[in-house]
Design a protein around this motif. Structure first.
Motif: not given
Length: 105
Positions: A19, A45, A47, A65, A67-71, A90
């Motif tokens: 993350l 996507v 970053v 920032d 990373l999203s959990k989905a990514a 969530h």
């Protein structure tokens, strides 16, 4: 995967990701610690991060920032244990098994 830093663009390999950051390999130019980088993981996507360490042919990047959990799941799905991975909502609570959600047929 594409990495932009110091005005140049390279296509490197993503070897480790979390993350908060990642390790890139195949780096031909030494990027000093503190160098800002932009990383395109996939189309759409991207970053931003900063080089936190370097070694011959590789760098460690801390994301600006998280990373999203989905990514993260997209990149680490093959690393998950066999069987049923734990699904969370969530709020971090375990979701019930899918068979319990479906009910009787």
């Amino acid at each position: 995967m594409r990495c932009s830093a110091l005005g140049s663009v390279t296509h490197d390999a993503l070897n480790d990701i979390s993350l908060g950051g990642c390790m890139l390999t195949g780096i031909e130019t030494t990027l000093p610690t503190g160098t800002p980088v932009d990383i395109r993981l996939l189309k759409g996507v991207e970053v931003a991060g900063i080089v936190r360490w370097n070694a011959p042919g590789k760098i460690g990047v801390e994301f600006r920032d998280p990373l999203s959990k989905a990514a993260l799941m997209y990149f680490t799905l093959d690393d998950m244990p066999a069987g049923n991975p734990v699904a969370l909502d969530h709020f971090g609570r375990r979701l019930p098994p899918l068979s319990r959600l479906r009910g009787p047929a």
